[in-house]
Each structure stands twice: as structure tokens, then as C-alpha cells.
Design an enzyme around this catalytic site. Structure first.
Site, mmCIF file in Angstrom:
data_model
loop_
_atom_site.group_PDB
_atom_site.id
_atom_site.type_symbol
_atom_site.label_atom_id
_atom_site.label_comp_id
_atom_site.label_asym_id
_atom_site.label_seq_id
_atom_site.Cartn_x
_atom_site.Cartn_y
_atom_site.Cartn_z
ATOM 1 N N SER A 12 0.918 -1.367 -0.024
ATOM 2 C CA SER A 12 -0.035 -0.144 0.015
ATOM 3 C C SER A 12 0.988 1.221 -0.028
ATOM 4 O O SER A 12 0.570 2.121 -0.620
ATOM 5 C CB SER A 12 -1.033 0.037 1.186
ATOM 6 O OG SER A 12 -1.841 -1.138 0.962
ATOM 7 N N LYS A 60 -8.992 -4.165 12.290
ATOM 8 C CA LYS A 60 -10.154 -3.576 11.518
ATOM 9 C C LYS A 60 -11.355 -3.559 12.215
ATOM 10 O O LYS A 60 -12.275 -2.639 11.962
ATOM 11 C CB LYS A 60 -10.052 -4.271 10.370
ATOM 12 C CG LYS A 60 -9.319 -4.179 9.210
ATOM 13 C CD LYS A 60 -9.762 -4.917 7.881
ATOM 14 C CE LYS A 60 -8.651 -4.898 6.671
ATOM 15 N NZ LYS A 60 -9.117 -5.735 5.554
ATOM 16 N N ASN A 116 -11.845 -0.360 7.112
ATOM 17 C CA ASN A 116 -10.588 -0.222 6.673
ATOM 18 C C ASN A 116 -9.992 1.094 6.370
ATOM 19 O O ASN A 116 -8.747 1.283 5.816
ATOM 20 C CB ASN A 116 -10.444 -1.424 5.707
ATOM 21 C CG ASN A 116 -11.161 -0.730 4.359
ATOM 22 O OD1 ASN A 116 -11.876 0.079 4.461
ATOM 23 N ND2 ASN A 116 -10.376 -1.191 3.123
ATOM 24 N N ASP A 167 -13.307 -2.155 1.593
ATOM 25 C CA ASP A 167 -12.942 -3.499 1.011
ATOM 26 C C ASP A 167 -14.325 -4.089 0.308
ATOM 27 O O ASP A 167 -14.345 -4.741 -0.673
ATOM 28 C CB ASP A 167 -12.672 -4.572 2.109
ATOM 29 C CG ASP A 167 -11.423 -4.386 2.671
ATOM 30 O OD1 ASP A 167 -10.373 -3.944 1.885
ATOM 31 O OD2 ASP A 167 -11.119 -4.634 3.875
ATOM 32 N N GLY A 189 -13.833 -19.467 3.939
ATOM 33 C CA GLY A 189 -13.506 -18.373 5.199
ATOM 34 C C GLY A 189 -14.530 -17.736 5.762
ATOM 35 O O GLY A 189 -15.738 -17.621 5.199
ATOM 36 N N ALA A 190 -14.358 -17.261 7.217
ATOM 37 C CA ALA A 190 -15.389 -16.470 7.882
ATOM 38 C C ALA A 190 -14.883 -15.444 8.686
ATOM 39 O O ALA A 190 -15.063 -15.479 9.725
ATOM 40 C CB ALA A 190 -16.290 -17.582 8.753
ATOM 41 N N GLY A 191 -13.888 -14.782 8.119
ATOM 42 C CA GLY A 191 -13.267 -13.544 8.705
ATOM 43 C C GLY A 191 -13.664 -12.391 8.269
ATOM 44 O O GLY A 191 -14.649 -12.174 7.732
ATOM 45 N N GLY A 192 -12.779 -11.320 8.305
ATOM 46 C CA GLY A 192 -13.100 -10.048 7.920
ATOM 47 C C GLY A 192 -13.438 -9.851 6.333
ATOM 48 O O GLY A 192 -14.464 -9.256 6.057
ATOM 49 N N ALA A 193 -12.791 -10.408 5.659
ATOM 50 C CA ALA A 193 -12.939 -10.350 4.045
ATOM 51 C C ALA A 193 -14.097 -11.011 3.917
ATOM 52 O O ALA A 193 -14.960 -10.381 2.857
ATOM 53 C CB ALA A 193 -11.628 -10.816 3.490
#
Ligand code: NDP
Length: 488
Positions: A228, A282, A303, A318, A342-346
Site C-alpha cells: 500500500s 479492523k 479499513n 473492501d 473463510g469466515a473472517g473480515g474479508a
């Protein structure tokens, strides 16, 4: 020195990095210094202060007394204990050539102010403090040394070593430091957190930073791997925006927001405009903000932070980036069946944005029990990843870190036999650009979508939020690809 020749500045020669035998005859060194076009600093760092050889105090003192002080360098850098000894010893010292230094490789010592006073009590022209910073908020103590030195009419170098101290290396000169250090490439770094001269000048444009420069940056831990800074600094540079984007390695998020971010409580005078927030902060960052956009509130993750006058506002770019990239490829998502691994932030950001598009989604997880709360919250079905078959899905999303460069690089959450029959594999990992998941998808005959477009899309939205202008996406993409290639 030949490699360094194309850069302006002072060149430091670290005699402790030389083979001990080379110091027995200093004639070659004298010749080298005499031939060097640029001004030099010669130093012989003690092992206890980060030196690379174990020459004891007596050996170093003798070296300086006998020959070192006469070397044809612009500056000699003497540790505080050596300088104090030379003040009281016989013989004269040209203190206008001396940098008197203190290094601590472990921490910011509690008695830093007293150490600074001891440095200031020497007649050295330049005082130097380089101490290990373990959290970005510790940079305040480094910056706090600049003002008293200025008041005392002294030049000062104040460096926070380690990844969390990078801020001091980038902003030091603009805040009054005599100089900052850079390496001739990563291989040549002589201190933790030291960045290369190319990065310092080309990415951070350190010579252009002033007290007016707008500050932005990335808050996370770790942040050293992130591309970034390359993306945002390239966008600022191409749009001639007087702004810089800095990686802030933050452990204690609350302390960082209170002491360095919030305009009502911060202890540093800077034109902070915005922050990107990454793992693991986050969700925790929500508690530090004055206003949160409804989407970010529902996702439970921010974010992007924008400093609006005295308030901190939180956004989630995001979610919108995830769906924008997908729509660019598939058009409408109205009847699309999406599998998210997956089961997270994204995954949360993806689910929120898919809900807005009326797409139907199912999550695949490694631990059904652990994921139950997540599935209930989003009112969706969850399935066990171990036995997953994705043939019935239009899109399969990798929202896990599997495949990320480093330890996880060769891993994938799904193999070709599971992916066969699915239309599109959407990877969120962007480094490396082609992951094992994407290779498995190709082998299964699926279309593929890599993680970089989402990263760039969310970064462009951040640029818009901070500057009110549209980002040059070609410039951002070129900077990202260059950074990813130099990482390989
Ligand atoms: P989180 O840590 O919040 O969630 C990760 C998820 O992956 C968890 O559900 C975790 O399960 C699961 N997981 C981890 N290891 C495994 C494994 N071995 N097998 C199966 N599942 C596993 O991370 P994020 O959601 O924030 O990020 C996920 C990825 O997406 C990261 O690589 C991140 O870089 C990327 N990302 C990319 C973006 C872009 O712009 N391209 C934007 C945001 C994220 P468990 O709970 O059981 O540990």
C-alpha cells in the site's frame, strides 16, 4: 561507495563491519576516503550498541585516540562513553566534526531524557539518538527530542529503529532532524527498520516532505509486507499532491489513536488526513471513531479512516471494491451462486456487498462450530470445507490467507478436483499475484480473478475519500506490480 555515488548526502562507513585485520593498516581507508566524492561519516560501533564486531571499549578508545580522529572524513561518530572520555583526556578534538551518539537495540529506555542531557553536555556538533521502537506510539518520544535540541542550538539525529520506528526515518528531516539514514538496498541495511535509499527517495519522496505535507498511512501489525505505501505514494506523486503515506506498525491501537491520531487528544502536531486499517485492527478501530458509515457498522470492520476537522470517520472500502471487481467481470450478480471460503473480515465484507446485490452466498469453513455465530449473524448456510465440492457455484472466493507469500504460499483452500464445474475462482490474496488456488482453478478449467484488482479498487476509493479527487488507477497498478515483482 561506487553504488552510492549517484545519490546526494553523507556516506557512513561502519568500521565495525570491516574485517578486524583491515584496521591494522588504515592507509587503504585513508585513500578510499580521500577519493570519495561525497562527504563521509566514519564510525566504529560498539557491539553493545549494534556494532558488528566485538572490539572492546579500550580497543575502540585507542583507535580513536591514535588514528581515528585524524581520518579525512567530514564527521566521526563517537559513542557517548567514548566522547565523554575524550573530553577529559589529553589531546585536542575537533568537536565540530563529531556526532555524539547513543544506541539502544532493545527499547526506548526510561531515562532517555537524561541520556539526551548527557549527549547535550558534550561539545559535539551533532547529537544522535537511535533506539529500538516496539510500537508506533513510541515514535513520539523520538520526535520529542527534536525541539529541546533546537532550543539548545544543537543539531540532532533522532531515529526509532525497528519496523515500528519507520515514521521517524521518513518524517525526521522535515521535523528538524539533521539527517536520516538509508541503506544501499535491503541487503546492506545496517540497522533494523532501515529502508533503502531508493524507497526513501522514490517511494516516500523524503526530500519533498515539509511540515505542510499531509500525512496518511497504514495501521496494522505487521505492515512491512504491505504494498500500500508504494500504491498510495505513487498516486500522490503523480497527482502532485503534497502528501505522504507511511506504514505504522501499531501494537496498542487505543494509545496510538489517543496520542497520535485523534485531533482532540493527539500529542503530535501534524496534518494527518487519513489512515488505512489492516489486520489485526479492523474491528477494534470502531471504538476509536466518532462516526462510522452504516455499511462499515453492519460489516463490523473499518479499513479506512478520514480525519474531518476534529472528528474521525470510518469507512469500509473492501466491501464495495469486492463487488465492483466481481461485477466488472460478471455483470449483474442478481442470480449468482457464490461460495465463500473463510469466515473472517474479508468474508464479512464480501457477504455484506453480495447481500446488496441480491446474490446468494454460502460459506465454507474448516471449523463448523466456530463459524456458527458468523453464519447466524449473516443468516447464511455454512458447510464443511473438508468435503466441499464447488461444481454448483458460479463463483468460489478464497477469503482465507492460504496462498499468501511466506509460510502459506504453497497452500490452497481448494484443489482442482473440488473446483471443477465452477465458473470463476476469485482470489483475495494478492501477493503472490498467482496463488496455488488460482493454479488449481486453472487446472480445473475455471476462469480466474486475482486479488490485486480488489486491492487497487479499495485503494482508489481511499484516495478519493482523503483527497476528494479521482486516483490515477494506471499509476497505482504500475506501482503495485513493480512492488510485487521486487518482492519475488
Ligand atoms: P481473517 O483472519 O479475518 O479471516 C481469515 C479466515 O480464513 C478465517 O475464517 C479463518 O478461519 C480462515 N482460515 C485461516 N486458515 C485457514 C485454513 N488453513 N483452512 C481454512 N480456513 C482458514 O482474515 P481476513 O478475512 O481479513 O483476510 C483473508 C484474506 O483476504 C487475507 O489473505 C487478506 O490479505 C485478504 N484480503 C485481501 C483484500 C484485497 O483487497 N485483495 C482485502 C481484504 C483481505 P478460522 O477462523 O478457523 O481461523
Amino acid at each position: 561507495m561506487r553504488g552510492a555515488g549517484k545519490h546526494d548526502g553523507l556516506f557512513e562507513i561502519r568500521l565495525d563491519c570491516w574485517a578486524p585485520d583491515a584496521l591494522k593498516n588504515l592507509d587503504p581507508l585513508r585513500a578510499l576516503l580521500g577519493a570519495c566524492q561525497q562527504p563521509t561519516i566514519v564510525t566504529f560501533r560498539a557491539a553493545a550498541e549494534g556494532g558488528r564486531c566485538d572490539a572492546d571499549y579500550e580497543t575502540r578508545l585507542r583507535f580513536w585516540r591514535d588514528e581515528g580522529l585524524e581520518l579525512p572524513a567530514k564527521f566521526v561518530d563517537l559513542e557517548l562513553d567514548i566522547a565523554e572520555q575524550l573530553i577529559h583526556g589529553a589531546g585536542s578534538v575537533d568537536w565540530s566534526r563529531v556526532i555524539c551518539s547513543y544506541h539502544n537495540q532493545v527499547e526506548v529506555p526510561a531515562d532517555l531524557k537524561q541520556i539526551f542531557e548527557r549527549l547535550a553536555a558534550t561539545p559535539a556538533r551533532v547529537l544522535k539518538v537511535a533506539v529500538r521502537v516496539n510500537d508506533a506510539v513510541d515514535c513520539l518520544q523520538i520526535f520529542d527530542l527534536l525541539e529541546p535540541a533546537k532550543r539548545a542550538g544543537r543539531e540532532i539525529i533522532a531515529i526509532g529503529m525497528g519496523a515500528a520506528g519507520v515514521t521517524t526515518r521518513i518524517l525526521g528531516p522535515a521535523r528538524g532532524a539533521f539527517l536520516t539514514y538509508a541503506s544501499l538496498g535491503d541487503r546492506h541495511a545496517t540497522a533494523a527498520g532501515q529502508i533503502s535509499i531508493e524507497e526513501l527517495t522514490d517511494v516516500y519522496r523524503v526530500e519533498k516532505i515539509s511540515s505542510e505535507t499531509v500525512i496518511t498511512g497504514l495501521v496494522g501489525r505487521p505492515v512491512g509486507h504491505s504494498i500500500s505505501p508504494q500504491i498510495h505514494n505513487a498516486a500522490f506523486s503523480s497527482s502532485q499532491t503534497d502528501a505522504v503515506y507511511i506504514p505504522f506498525e501499531v501494537r496498542d491501537l487505543k494509545a496510538f489513536f489517543k496520542r497520535m491520531v485523534h485531533p482532540r487528544t493527539r500529542e503530535i502536531d501534524w496534518r494527518l488526513r487519513g489512515l488505512s486499517i489492516t489486520a489485526p485492527h479492523k474491528t477494534a478501530v470502531l471504538a476509536e471513531l466518532d462516526w462510522i458509515e452504516p455499511a462499515a457498522q453492519e460489516i463490523g470492520a473499518v479499513n479506512t479512516v478520514v480525519v474531518e476537522d476534529n472528528r474521525l470517520c470510518g469507512y469500509n472500502t473492501d466491501a464495495s471494491a469486492f463487488v465492483e471487481v466481481l461485477k466488472n467481470r460478471l455483470g449483474s450478480l442478481g442470480n449468482a451462486r457464490i461460495a465463500i471460503i473463510g469466515a473472517g473480515g474479508a468474508a464479512s465484507a464480501a457477504l455484506f456487498s453480495l447481500k446488496q446485490e441480491n446474490a446468494s452466498a454460502i460459506i465454507f469453513v474448516r471449523d463448523m462450530k466456530k463459524a456458527k455465530q458468523f453464519a447466524d449473524r449473516w443468516a447464511i448456510e455454512s458447510r464443511d470445507l473438508e468435503h466441499a465440492v464447488f461444481a454448483e457455484f458460479d463463483v468460489v472466493v478464497n477469503a482465507t490467507p492460504l496462498g499468501t507469500s511466506g509460510e502459506l504460499e504453497n497452500e490452497t483452500p481448494a484443489h482442482a478436483r473440488q473446483l471443477r464445474g465452477a465458473r470463476l475462482a476469485y482470489e483475495l490474496v494478492y501477493n503472490p499475484p498467482v496463488t496455488q488456488f488460482l493454479l488449481e482453478a486453472q487446472a480445473a478449467g475455471c476462469e480466474t480473478l486475482a486479488g490485486l484488482p480488489m486491492l487497487l479498487t479499495q485503494a482508489a476509493q481511499q484516495f478519493q475519500l482523503w483527497t476528494g479527487r479521482t486516483a490515477n488507477s494506471d499509476v497505482m497498478q504500475a506501482a503495485a506490480i513493480k512492488a510485487l515483482n521486487s518482492d519475488i
